[in-house]
Design a protein around this motif. Structure first.
Motif, PDB file in Angstrom:
ATOM      1  N   SER A   1     -10.535  -6.219   5.215  1.00  0.00           N
ATOM      2  CA  SER A   1     -11.305  -5.373   6.121  1.00  0.00           C
ATOM      3  C   SER A   1     -11.764  -6.118   7.371  1.00  0.00           C
ATOM      4  CB  SER A   1     -12.512  -4.781   5.397  1.00  0.00           C
ATOM      5  OG  SER A   1     -13.318  -5.797   4.837  1.00  0.00           O
TER       6      SER A   1
ATOM      7  N   LYS B   1       0.717  -3.850   9.588  1.00  0.00           N
ATOM      8  CA  LYS B   1       0.156  -2.646  10.212  1.00  0.00           C
ATOM      9  C   LYS B   1       0.194  -1.491   9.213  1.00  0.00           C
ATOM     10  CE  LYS B   1       1.004  -1.927  14.529  1.00  0.00           C
ATOM     11  NZ  LYS B   1       1.685  -1.602  15.799  1.00  0.00           N
ATOM     12  N   PHE B   2      -0.992  -0.867   9.025  1.00  0.00           N
ATOM     13  CA  PHE B   2      -1.122   0.234   8.083  1.00  0.00           C
ATOM     14  C   PHE B   2      -1.620   1.486   8.782  1.00  0.00           C
ATOM     15  CE2 PHE B   2      -1.200  -3.230   5.066  1.00  0.00           C
ATOM     16  CZ  PHE B   2      -0.557  -2.695   3.958  1.00  0.00           C
ATOM     17  N   ASN B   3      -1.443   2.616   8.080  1.00  0.00           N
ATOM     18  CA  ASN B   3      -2.038   3.858   8.511  1.00  0.00           C
ATOM     19  C   ASN B   3      -3.560   3.751   8.469  1.00  0.00           C
ATOM     20  OD1 ASN B   3      -3.325   6.549   7.450  1.00  0.00           O
ATOM     21  ND2 ASN B   3      -1.497   7.144   8.571  1.00  0.00           N
ATOM     22  N   GLY B   4      -4.236   4.470   9.366  1.00  0.00           N
ATOM     23  CA  GLY B   4      -5.684   4.375   9.480  1.00  0.00           C
ATOM     24  C   GLY B   4      -6.457   4.780   8.250  1.00  0.00           C
TER      25      GLY B   4
ATOM     26  N   LYS C   1     -10.672  -7.360  10.328  1.00  0.00           N
ATOM     27  CA  LYS C   1      -9.441  -7.290  11.117  1.00  0.00           C
ATOM     28  C   LYS C   1      -9.327  -8.421  12.133  1.00  0.00           C
ATOM     29  CE  LYS C   1      -9.216  -2.236  10.803  1.00  0.00           C
ATOM     30  NZ  LYS C   1      -9.145  -0.980  11.585  1.00  0.00           N
TER      31      LYS C   1
ATOM     32  N   ALA D   1      -5.771   3.819   5.222  1.00  0.00           N
ATOM     33  CA  ALA D   1      -5.586   2.816   4.173  1.00  0.00           C
ATOM     34  C   ALA D   1      -6.913   2.161   3.804  1.00  0.00           C
ATOM     35  CB  ALA D   1      -4.596   1.756   4.637  1.00  0.00           C
TER      36      ALA D   1
ATOM     37  N   TYR E   1       0.884  -1.166   0.000  1.00  0.00           N
ATOM     38  CA  TYR E   1       0.000   0.000   0.000  1.00  0.00           C
ATOM     39  C   TYR E   1       0.919   1.213   0.000  1.00  0.00           C
ATOM     40  CZ  TYR E   1      -3.119   3.661   1.649  1.00  0.00           C
ATOM     41  OH  TYR E   1      -3.830   4.831   1.786  1.00  0.00           O
TER      42      TYR E   1
ATOM     43  N   THR F   1      -4.673  -1.315  11.724  1.00  0.00           N
ATOM     44  CA  THR F   1      -4.364   0.061  11.353  1.00  0.00           C
ATOM     45  C   THR F   1      -3.960   0.878  12.569  1.00  0.00           C
ATOM     46  OG1 THR F   1      -6.717   0.609  11.542  1.00  0.00           O
ATOM     47  CG2 THR F   1      -5.874   0.119   9.350  1.00  0.00           C
ATOM     48  N   THR F   2      -3.062   1.819  12.343  1.00  0.00           N
ATOM     49  CA  THR F   2      -2.742   2.823  13.344  1.00  0.00           C
ATOM     50  C   THR F   2      -3.589   4.055  13.062  1.00  0.00           C
ATOM     51  OG1 THR F   2      -0.973   3.760  12.006  1.00  0.00           O
ATOM     52  CG2 THR F   2      -0.373   1.998  13.531  1.00  0.00           C
TER      53      THR F   2
ATOM     54  N   SER G   1      -9.647   6.038  11.731  1.00  0.00           N
ATOM     55  CA  SER G   1     -10.194   5.719  10.412  1.00  0.00           C
ATOM     56  C   SER G   1     -11.241   6.724   9.958  1.00  0.00           C
ATOM     57  CB  SER G   1     -10.811   4.315  10.422  1.00  0.00           C
ATOM     58  OG  SER G   1      -9.831   3.343  10.703  1.00  0.00           O
TER      59      SER G   1
ATOM     60  N   LEU H   1      -8.509  -0.990   3.212  1.00  0.00           N
ATOM     61  CA  LEU H   1      -8.221  -2.400   3.483  1.00  0.00           C
ATOM     62  C   LEU H   1      -9.000  -3.347   2.573  1.00  0.00           C
ATOM     63  CD1 LEU H   1      -8.062  -2.454   7.381  1.00  0.00           C
ATOM     64  CD2 LEU H   1      -6.337  -1.759   5.716  1.00  0.00           C
TER      65      LEU H   1
END
Length: 421
Positions: free
Chosen positions: A65, A22-25, A67, A27, A10, A90-91, A94, A29
């Motif tokens: 999506s 772990k992705f940024n919020g 999680k 992202a 991503y 996610t971090t 969102s 998904l």
């Protein structure tokens, strides 16, 4: 052997560690490509789609999506089968969920018109500033009287008007409202607007919405303009009330607070101010951000030396607030649009070791344009009849009962509370 490595792409690839990426919020998904290699070369990878096992290839796209359960991949090589479950977390946040909002353009007068003396529908601008605590939202009255309107945080309904007994002096009797922590409670602070040599700057404290105002600052100015905004540092036991003047070198006034007692004489900080309607906001013990009308956000160190100017598409920002959510730091503020005829909430990621470093490296594409304060359905809406020529805007972030909320307000336009999710 069925041994494999998995990488989800991503923007920059994110490696899977222990089955989790772990992705940024922000992202998406629902559409993430998975890149993998297998050894030996005749190994094949499968997953289950709608109850049917299908073979997958490297760089195929999957929906992560869910999680909790993630996506399970099965690697098969001759008589060896290995399952690999991959979850994406996610971090950061969102989304923001609006709890309630009031908007002047919709002829929505916050339900307070009958409670403000001399109020006339369409005569905007009485709502000079705003703040909130765990229970209530406060809006300073600058027309049709003095004091502050009190709204319920749950639904924005009118609750009360803070008493104005003994309130006197100033170009505006009341102008800026802020809240400051006091143990499990908060103290509401309300200032006037004072100008020029001989002007009397005042701050009133309220310990409940039924209390009489207590004068905690009475200070005679030697020049300048103070009270459009002020900011608070720390809490009621160890904090400060901080005023920034307009277009004057020096004289940021810092009134220390010790055990609920505000110092009579302020400390004067030599900060060159080349704008108006400003405030100084504390990011850390070593960094402060100055916000002014029409000027870039400027970062100062603990010696109040300028270290960085945030001359980006997001400047100027007003009502700055800094917060952290789910391992990600942010700066939030109100951006004025269309020649001050529109306003919206903007939130920027902070990924550097310092505020200056974070803003210098900030990627505008990662900034979130959250909600408009003129039209609830259009973040970029303008309304020339609702122009906020003073750029008076307030934004505050607060944790209430374990949840994070944002209160955002732009004078003559609107106010809303959002829940961070």
């Amino acid at each position: 052997t069925g041994e494999e490595t998995t990488e989800i792409v991503y923007g920059e690839p994110v490696a899977v560690a222990g089955g989790t990426a772990k992705f940024n919020g922000f992202a998406n998904l629902t559409s993430l490509a998975v890149e993998f290699t297998v050894s030996p070369a005749n190994a094949k990878v499968f997953t289950t789609v709608d109850g049917t096992e299908v073979e997958v290839a490297s760089n195929d796209v999957f929906d992560f999506s869910d999680k909790v359960n993630g996506v399970t991949f099965t690697i098969k090589c001759e008589d060896v089968t290995v399952d690999q479950n991959v979850k994406v977390v996610t971090t950061g946040y969102s989304s923001l969920e609006k709890v309630w909002g009031h908007y002047w353009a919709a002829n929505d007068w916050y339900g307070v018109e009958e409670h403000i003396a001399g109020f006339t529908a369409g005569d905007g601008g009485w709502d000079r500033s705003a703040a909130f605590d765990d229970k209530y939202t406060y809006m300073a009255i600058v027309k049709g009287g003095s004091g502050a309107v009190v709204l319920d945080n749950k639904d924005g309904s009118y609750v009360a008007t803070l008493k104005n007994t003994g309130i006197a002096n100033g170009t505006f009797l009341t102008s800026c409202v802020r809240t400051i922590k006091n143990g499990d409670d908060s103290v509401v602070l309300l200032s006037n607007l004072a100008m020029n040599a001989g002007g009397i700057l005042k701050v009133y404290a309220y310990h409940s919405i039924d209390a009489e105002p207590e004068v905690v600052v009475t200070y005679t100015l030697d020049g300048g303009r103070y009270g459009d905004f002020f900011s608070v540092f720390g809490d009621w036991n160890n904090g400060a009330i901080v005023f920034t003047t307009a277009n004057k070198a020096g004289d940021v006034l810092v009134f220390p607070i010790t055990n609920g007692v505000v110092a009579e004489t302020p400390t004067k900080i030599p900060v060159a101010v080349t704008g108006s309607y400003g405030a100084l906001y504390q990011y850390s013990a070593n960094e402060y951000a100055l916000s002014l009308a029409g000027q870039p956000v400027t970062v100062y160190n603990s010696d109040y030396e300028k270290v960085y100017e945030y001359a980006s598409a997001l400047s100027p920002l007003h009502g700055l607030s800094f917060f952290e959510y789910n391992e990600q730091k942010y700066m939030a503020g109100i951006q004025m649009l269309g020649g001050y005829t529109g306003a919206c909430v903007r939130i920027a990621e902070l990924n550097g070791e310092t505020l200056a470093a974070s803003l210098a490296a900030n990627d505008i594409s990662n900034d979130k344009q959250a909600f408009g304060l003129v039209d609830p359905d259009d973040v970029l809406a303008f309304d020339t009849a609702r122009k906020n020529s003073t750029t008076n805007a307030s934004l505050q972030v607060r944790e209430i009962a374990g949840e994070l909320y944002i209160m955002a307000h732009s004078q003559n336009m609107g106010i809303a509370i959002y829940k961070v999710k």
